[in-house]
Design a protein around this motif. Structure first.
Motif, PDB file in Angstrom:
ATOM      1  N   LEU A 223       0.703   6.694  -6.824  1.00 47.57           N
ATOM      2  CA  LEU A 223      -0.191   7.746  -7.160  1.00 47.57           C
ATOM      3  C   LEU A 223       0.446   9.143  -7.210  1.00 47.57           C
ATOM      4  O   LEU A 223      -0.008  10.053  -8.101  1.00 47.57           O
ATOM      5  N   VAL A 224       1.267   9.473  -6.320  1.00 52.53           N
ATOM      6  CA  VAL A 224       1.839  10.773  -6.066  1.00 52.53           C
ATOM      7  C   VAL A 224       2.849  10.814  -7.381  1.00 52.53           C
ATOM      8  O   VAL A 224       2.859  11.725  -8.056  1.00 52.53           O
TER       9      VAL A 224
ATOM     10  N   GLU B 255       0.725  -1.284   0.146  1.00 53.50           N
ATOM     11  CA  GLU B 255      -0.148  -0.132   0.171  1.00 53.50           C
ATOM     12  C   GLU B 255       0.856   1.147   0.053  1.00 53.50           C
ATOM     13  O   GLU B 255       0.651   2.311  -0.611  1.00 53.50           O
ATOM     14  N   LEU B 256       2.195   1.222   0.730  1.00 53.72           N
ATOM     15  CA  LEU B 256       2.717   2.083   0.768  1.00 53.72           C
ATOM     16  C   LEU B 256       3.603   2.387  -0.967  1.00 53.72           C
ATOM     17  O   LEU B 256       3.369   3.587  -1.257  1.00 53.72           O
TER      18      LEU B 256
ATOM     19  N   ASN C 132       0.602   4.396   5.543  1.00 52.36           N
ATOM     20  CA  ASN C 132       1.652   2.888   5.919  1.00 52.36           C
ATOM     21  C   ASN C 132       3.047   3.207   6.389  1.00 52.36           C
ATOM     22  O   ASN C 132       3.630   2.236   6.805  1.00 52.36           O
ATOM     23  N   ILE C 133       3.370   4.344   6.403  1.00 54.61           N
ATOM     24  CA  ILE C 133       4.852   4.589   6.991  1.00 54.61           C
ATOM     25  C   ILE C 133       4.700   4.147   8.436  1.00 54.61           C
ATOM     26  O   ILE C 133       5.380   3.407   9.162  1.00 54.61           O
TER      27      ILE C 133
ATOM     28  N   TYR D 206      -1.923   8.059   1.867  1.00 54.89           N
ATOM     29  CA  TYR D 206      -1.761   6.329   1.979  1.00 54.89           C
ATOM     30  C   TYR D 206      -0.450   6.325   2.467  1.00 54.89           C
ATOM     31  O   TYR D 206       0.113   5.377   3.244  1.00 54.89           O
ATOM     32  N   ILE D 207       0.468   7.274   1.879  1.00 59.39           N
ATOM     33  CA  ILE D 207       2.018   6.822   2.373  1.00 59.39           C
ATOM     34  C   ILE D 207       2.121   7.288   3.681  1.00 59.39           C
ATOM     35  O   ILE D 207       3.049   6.399   4.508  1.00 59.39           O
TER      36      ILE D 207
ATOM     37  N   PHE E  16       1.770   1.704  -3.425  1.00 63.32           N
ATOM     38  CA  PHE E  16       0.345   2.184  -4.084  1.00 63.32           C
ATOM     39  C   PHE E  16       0.451   3.829  -3.759  1.00 63.32           C
ATOM     40  O   PHE E  16       0.376   4.617  -4.837  1.00 63.32           O
ATOM     41  N   GLY E  17       0.501   4.292  -2.718  1.00 64.58           N
ATOM     42  CA  GLY E  17       0.620   5.683  -2.330  1.00 64.58           C
ATOM     43  C   GLY E  17       1.801   6.359  -3.207  1.00 64.58           C
ATOM     44  O   GLY E  17       1.387   7.431  -3.732  1.00 64.58           O
TER      45      GLY E  17
ATOM     46  N   ILE F 149      -4.708  11.982  -1.909  1.00 61.38           N
ATOM     47  CA  ILE F 149      -4.844  10.386  -1.528  1.00 61.38           C
ATOM     48  C   ILE F 149      -3.596   9.685  -1.561  1.00 61.38           C
ATOM     49  O   ILE F 149      -3.540   8.637  -0.330  1.00 61.38           O
ATOM     50  N   GLY F 150      -2.967   9.688  -2.252  1.00 63.23           N
ATOM     51  CA  GLY F 150      -1.464   9.145  -2.411  1.00 63.23           C
ATOM     52  C   GLY F 150      -0.542   9.219  -1.002  1.00 63.23           C
ATOM     53  O   GLY F 150      -0.114   8.681  -0.459  1.00 63.23           O
ATOM     54  N   VAL F 151      -0.663  10.783  -0.764  1.00 62.96           N
ATOM     55  CA  VAL F 151       0.164  11.137   0.429  1.00 62.96           C
ATOM     56  C   VAL F 151      -0.520  10.796   1.347  1.00 62.96           C
ATOM     57  O   VAL F 151       0.299  10.258   2.599  1.00 62.96           O
TER      58      VAL F 151
END
Lengths: 687, 309
Positions: free
Chosen positions: A361-362, A354-355, B125-126, B121-122, A357-358, B117-119
């Motif tokens: 996306l960015v 999932e990381l 998960n971190i 998620y990052i 995936f993040g 949304i991506g940030v």
């Protein structure tokens, strides 16, 4: 960089003729897909591929909503869940109502069985919905919910839509978790039947599931492409590019947004059926927000709006998750032991998916928004000859443009505006305005900026729905109708600040203009019968006829993106788009703004020619030479009121008009000037 | 407990939740008011804030709820923890804006929202990978002092939470209303182009909005830990959605509206949990979100800035 690599890779294939490439590539792809389980017999890998294919179907569904129609849906997994649970409940032991004669017809149809109750006395119903029947059924049911979720959100701006769909995406798993009687709650559904084909059950062998999934992907790629290249797909893209213009060009926005939601949801529901049949279980956790995000990552990665792109994105990310990340972890661990790095020896990449995936996306948003396979094809540059515009003076008299202006004329008046008043809060934008446009006439509306001209146009074309009074078009009341209905009646417009569909081609813009005149529905778009092909071909012919009005300015550019064209050409495209709808009256809002004097004159003469062919024109214009050339009657608006009307010459002499334009003192000054009215610089004012 | 006692007790609970949601909602409102962007990364800036604060409290030697401080040491520890948490969370917000959103400032469409949304998620998960999935016992030095009002219990820490939240929100309100950069923020929210032409440094205004919003989210994260005595990597999603609903309810872009909206959502959560069922809380709150958006998209108090079209 990447282009260089692609070119190198493509070199061995260069001698293959262009026409063969696509069928050849497609054949190879199908052959590879069909042969894969025969060549590579590892059941776990086939299973991974089947899952990847299921996600490809989800990505294709979301791509219709997000990529084609531009509606950001963050709760797409909800439809996946609805399809999954519908099939799961109707093909498992979850519900066991008491047997009664009510169920008899369903038993005959094979949808239920009669079964002895666990308690020993009486019989209960055992649902046995067939997988093959469930696919279309659950697709339909999910589509129904797509419409239910979509309907209240349609009026919202795009970003609100995202958050509301996110909310729906959360509500569905919560309902599933809490409604235990129906869904067995958090424990999940168990004992869902495996699909059967001619009496043979798929069981837990991955290969048949793989073929079903691949067939679904193929079917939905086909449907996506057919829809994209049709009247339906164009309407969606028009909404995505500019919602207001889409409405004004005849696209029923409510209908087409709901259609996108419904078709996207249907794809999701179908995948749900497949997924549950394959796993033979379903839990609420399988359909949460992370799933919706994962599908979004797939389409962002592959290319928003790109059919092949999202399929590729889904496969790459699914296989990354199930194959490559484990392999990579193994290699890193070996490497770690070799170099005595404890950290590397024990690193596990699998939980960090999932990381990743993040970061995808960015990273994609920052560095490659178009995705792996962009939805839009690169443009071919025009040759020098094609770029050379031949200036066409004197309008045109070689074009017939059959059907422009409408065949049926009732009464002497095309447009009759009576007592129209519009108020925004405390501001009166239009006050009791009367205006008539005779059949076949050219009427101009002039007035200082802010006098209510564009408000009047917006009211006539339905973009505003706050006015009082009456607007009749050929005797029929149109005030309060939605924009697409007004266009369908034969009123087309252009916008002062240009509202084209910038990321579509010139041809596509003109085809969207014909939206209301074409009839292709979803089924025809997918099946493409001869009648649809003929309609599509005729639409292109008509568009080319309309482009010919502007000489060679647009014709060589029909395949180009509108965004890259010159300002004057974009103005012409907007007029062409409006004309493509075969209007009976054309409303032009400052058509020559931003054009140089030669271009202005050229366009004015072309409009005159259109009028000669029978088109009625209502025009807002600041350049008085244009008004004098074209208009039979001029209305002057000031502070929302008609302060003068008459022929151009009469209006020029009107004192009220002078005061409105130049102020009281200027009027006195003008009166003293020996050259009289002729020297009043009316034409150049206001811009 | 009588019905009145229950209502009183849930009002106290609702106000505490509301204070937290209001702090979080302000971040959504500030950024949306200026950029018209739903900032999903805000969800998890809040969560990260609660972890940062936990780290700071642990640096003071506090673990769990065993060590109780009173008087000056308590005030000192809390002040330092709030300050460090808010500054670090603010810095995270600024970094997110600078690195991932500024390059997309002039890109049309959903690109910026997808990036947030991506940030989000990052960040999520971190924390999951670094701190693990289990819920963390939160260090809490506040003494347990209970006041009995009618049949309800009012905890001293709840009063402290209210005071902190009120001070922060009041400070933000004054800052936005009175300070030079606050005026610049309001001007940018009305019309970024005009503000730029009048000499407003829009980049700085946007950065400030992210800093303030994220700092308040960090404070909210700390309050979450002190209120519930735990934190976890998953707290951002639910709290974030509820806070976003609060911002919409109060009229997104509207600073006092976000505060009132937060309190309303907190009250709904408390009362819904008491009188309906906790399991359905989110369904109730999302239904409110949908109803408000459909029937009163400008929220209860209207927008600070007119919608740009």
């Amino acid at each position: 960089m990447t282009n260089g690599v692609t070119a190198t890779l493509a070199r061995p294939f260069e001698h293959i003729p262009d026409a063969w490439r696509q069928p050849l590539g497609l054949t190879l792809l199908i052959a590879a897909a069909v042969l894969f389980p025969l060549v590579h017999t590892n059941d776990a890998d086939i299973d991974s591929m089947a899952n990847a294919a299921a996600y490809a179907v989800l990505a294709l569904g979301l791509n219709i909503v997000v990529g084609f129609a531009g509606l950001l849906d963050l709760g797409y997994a909800a439809f996946f869940a609805i399809g999954a649970y519908t099939y799961g409940i109707l093909s498992s032991f979850q519900l066991q109502p008491e047997w009664s004669s009510f169920w008899e017809p369903f038993r005959i149809l094979g949808l239920v069985h009669k079964m002895a109750a666990d308690t020993g006395d009486g019989s209960v119903v055992r649902f046995t919905l067939s997988f093959w029947l469930a696919l279309p059924l659950c697709a339909g049911f999910a589509a129904f919910w797509g419409v239910m979720f979509g309907a209240p959100t349609l009026r919202l701006r795009g970003d609100y839509l995202a958050i509301v769909t996110l909310g729906f995406g959360e509500i569905v798993p919560i309902v599933v978790r809490n409604w235990s009687d129906l869904t067995n709650g958090a424990a999940g559904l168990n004992g869902v039947s495996a699909p059967k084909l001619f009496g043979w059950s798929f069981g837990v062998n991955s290969t048949p599931y793989y073929y079903v999934a691949i067939a679904l992907v193929a079917l939905l790629i086909f449907i996506s492409i057919r829809l994209r290249d049709s009247r339906i797909g164009r309407a969606w893209m028009a909404i995505r590019e500019d919602e207001i213009a889409a409405g004004a060009m005849g696209v029923n926005r409510t209908k087409f947004k709901l259609l996108a939601f419904a078709i996207g949801a249907a794809f999701g529901g179908m995948t749900g059926v497949f997924y549950v049949a394959k796993l033979q279980t379903a839990t609420p956790e399988m359909f949460g927000f992370p799933v919706s995000v994962m599908i979004l990552v797939m389409i962002v990665f592959g290319g928003i709006g790109s059919v092949w792109g999202v399929v590729l994105g889904a496969f790459i990310l699914q296989l990354l998750q199930s194959w490559w990340l484990e392999d990579l972890t193994g290699w890193l661990n070996v490497l770690g032991r070799a170099v005595h790095s404890d950290w590397l020896a024990h690193i596990d990449l699998v939980p960090s998916i999932e990381l990743i995936f993040g970061f995808i996306l960015v990273g994609m948003m920052l560095f490659r928004r178009q995705g792996l396979i962009p939805a839009t094809r690169p443009q071919t540059a025009l040759s020098f000859d094609q770029q050379h515009a031949e200036i066409r003076r004197g309008g045109f008299n070689d074009l017939k443009l059959q059907g422009l202006g409408g065949d049926v004329r009732t009464g002497a008046l095309a447009l009759e505006i009576k007592g129209v008043t519009v108020k925004f809060g405390g501001l009166t934008a239009l006050n009791n305005v009367d205006l008539v446009v005779p059949n076949g006439g050219v009427v101009a509306v002039i007035g200082p900026n802010g006098s209510g001209k564009s408000t009047l146009f917006n009211l006539v074309t339905g973009l505003l729905d706050v006015g009082d009074g009456s607007i009749r078009f050929h005797g029929e009341e149109i005030l309060g109708l939605p924009p697409h209905e007004i266009l369908t009646k034969g009123i087309a417009r252009t916008f002062q600040n240009l509202r084209l569909f910038p990321n579509l081609t010139v041809m596509e813009n003109a085809l969207i203009g014909q939206h209301a005149r074409l009839t292709t529905g979803v089924l025809q778009a997918i099946l493409r019968p001869p009648s649809t092909r003929a309609e599509e071909a005729a639409a292109r012919v008509w568009a080319m006829e309309v482009f010919a009005i502007f000489g060679n300015r647009l014709t060589p550019r029909v395949g180009q993106m509108v965004a890259g064209l010159s300002y004057a050409n974009r103005r012409r495209i907007e007029i062409a788009r409006a004309l493509a709808s075969r209007p009976r009256i054309l409303l032009l809002d400052e058509p020559t703004a931003g054009m140089n004097p030669a271009e202005t004159l050229e366009l004015a003469e072309q409009i005159k020619s259109l009028n000669m062919l029978g088109l009625t024109v209502l025009l807002i214009e600041h350049k008085l030479d244009v008004v004098t050339t074209l208009a039979d009657t001029v209305y002057v608006l000031d502070h929302g009121e008609v302060i003068a009307q008459g022929t151009p010459a009469e209006v020029r002499r009107d004192e009220e008009v002078l005061r409105a334009y130049l102020g009281r003192n200027a009027q006195a000054a003008a009166g003293m000037a020996p050259a009289g009215m002729a020297s009043v610089p009316l034409p150049t004012l206001g811009q | 407990m009588t019905l009145f006692d229950l209502l009183l007790q849930q009002t106290i609970n609702g106000l505490s939740l509301g204070a937290m949601y209001a702090l979080l909602a302000l971040g959504f409102t500030l950024v949306y008011g200026i950029l018209e962007l739903i900032n999903f990364s805000h969800f998890n800036v809040f969560m990260v804030g609660s972890f940062i604060a936990m780290g700071v409290l642990q640096l003071f030697g506090l673990t769990g709820q065993d060590v109780i401080l009173t008087g000056l040491p308590l005030v000192g520890v809390l002040l330092v923890t709030f300050a460090v948490t808010m500054v670090s969370s603010g810095a995270i917000g600024v970094a997110i804006e600078r690195l991932s959103l500024r390059p997309l400032r002039n890109v049309k469409g959903p690109a910026a929202m997808i990036t947030t949304i991506g940030v989000s998620y990052i960040l999520f998960n971190i924390i999951l990978l670094v701190c693990g999935a289990e819920a963390k016992n939160y260090p809490n030095p506040m003494p347990t002092v209970r006041y009995h009002i009618a049949g309800a219990v009012l905890d001293l820490r709840v009063v402290l939470i209210w005071i902190v939240a009120l001070v922060l929100m009041g400070g933000l309100y004054l800052f936005v209303q009175k300070s030079r950069i606050g005026k610049a923020m309001r001007a940018t929210a009305q019309d970024a182009e005009a503000a730029r032409m009048m000499g407003v440094d829009v980049d700085r205004v946007v950065m400030m909005a992210f800093f303030l919003g994220s700092a308040l989210a960090g404070a909210g994260g700390l309050i979450f830990g002190l209120y519930y005595n735990f934190t976890s990597f998953i707290i951002g999603f639910t709290a974030g959605l509820r806070a976003f609903t609060a911002a919409v309810l109060g009229g997104i872009g509207n600073v006092p509206g976000a505060m009132v909206g937060g309190v309303i959502i907190g009250m709904i959560e408390a009362m819904g949990g008491q009188f309906i069922a906790t399991a359905w809380t989110d369904v109730i709150i999302f239904s409110i979100l949908v109803l408000v958006l459909v029937f009163k998209p400008a929220g209860l108090f209207g927008r600070m800035a007119p919608t740009k079209s």
